[in-house]
Enzyme design. Sequence first.
Site, PDB file in Angstrom:
ATOM      1  N   LYS A  81      61.938  18.449  39.298  1.00 35.60           N
ATOM      2  CA  LYS A  81      60.503  18.357  38.993  1.00 35.60           C
ATOM      3  C   LYS A  81      59.794  17.411  39.958  1.00 35.60           C
ATOM      4  CE  LYS A  81      60.596  14.110  36.923  1.00 35.60           C
ATOM      5  NZ  LYS A  81      59.658  12.981  36.885  1.00 35.60           N
ATOM      6  N   THR A 112      54.569  15.585  35.441  1.00 35.27           N
ATOM      7  CA  THR A 112      54.718  15.032  36.783  1.00 35.27           C
ATOM      8  C   THR A 112      53.831  15.756  37.798  1.00 35.27           C
ATOM      9  OG1 THR A 112      57.022  14.593  36.174  1.00 35.27           O
ATOM     10  CG2 THR A 112      56.440  14.282  38.457  1.00 35.27           C
TER      11      THR A 112
END
Length: 325
Positions: free
Chosen positions: A184, A241
């Site tokens: 991620k 994120t």
Amino acid sequence: MGAGSWGTAFAKVLAEAGTEVTIWARRPEVAKAIDDEHRNPFYLPNAQLPPVRGTADHRVALDGADLVVLAVPSQSLRGNLAAWRDAIADDSTLLSLAKGVETGTLLRMSEVIAEVTGAASDRIAVLSGPNLAGEIAERQPAATVIACTDADRAAAVQKACATGYFRPYTNTDVIGAEIGGACKNVIALASGIAAGMGLGDNTSASIITRGLAEIIRLGVALGAQPATLAGLAGIGDLVATCTSELSRNRSFGYVLGKGGSMLEAQAATSGQVAEGVKSCTSVRALAAAHGVEMPLTNAVHQVCHSGLSVGEAVENLLGRRVKPE
């Protein structure tokens, strides 16, 4: 073990859940501020900590510890563990907060922990989810996943960190939790680059969705469960994120997307290189070793390490042959 922003925030969660906490800091001045003032003015300046101990002596921190939380960056975990291993109790739980794939060995963090310490896999747990340190330090509601092959050990960690604002779930899929956490950061760099270029929500949603497809492909190839990557440790962490201005990886990518250099991007993120900058190379190599196609990850690697411009990266991605989803 580690007094960065996330290590400090998670120590705060543990203490507020009723767990006795000692924070080890590499720098003595950080340890002193934590011990004397119950604050970390260097990495989490706005958070008042509950009564916790601070120390720069790893032996003091590890003495009698049932739960050892490893909160140092992924690429420095091996070296730190080598210095700490003799002071770690034989049956303590080792909980990794680090998100990455080790450069060179291509090992996940749980594998590094097992190799360096000799700990059995059922002693090693990982924590992953949409957990931005600043928001958690403010007690904003959040959830996370604690993954361990020993379900009872995962439940013990769950109990140690459950609060009214921090809700941990358990899982036995360590591979899925780690791959979601490592990848991620790379996709968040791509998301930040797109935002810096002035691209909008359609682009952002496309990057997140196709990024998730890459993560699932790699995870499944390594033995992860797709359901893990459809949950908090996968899409949950990815969305946070990729979209939050608190995300160092997104912020780093944003500067690159605006035309800034790697040095300018580092300056904009408090002088620290975003984890995804280091991880993109090892994630890319891990994918290649398993025959997994990860075009977004490859593009981020080329921008960060091969001199490809962000404009060229976008052209290359859009120029790929069309195919079924």
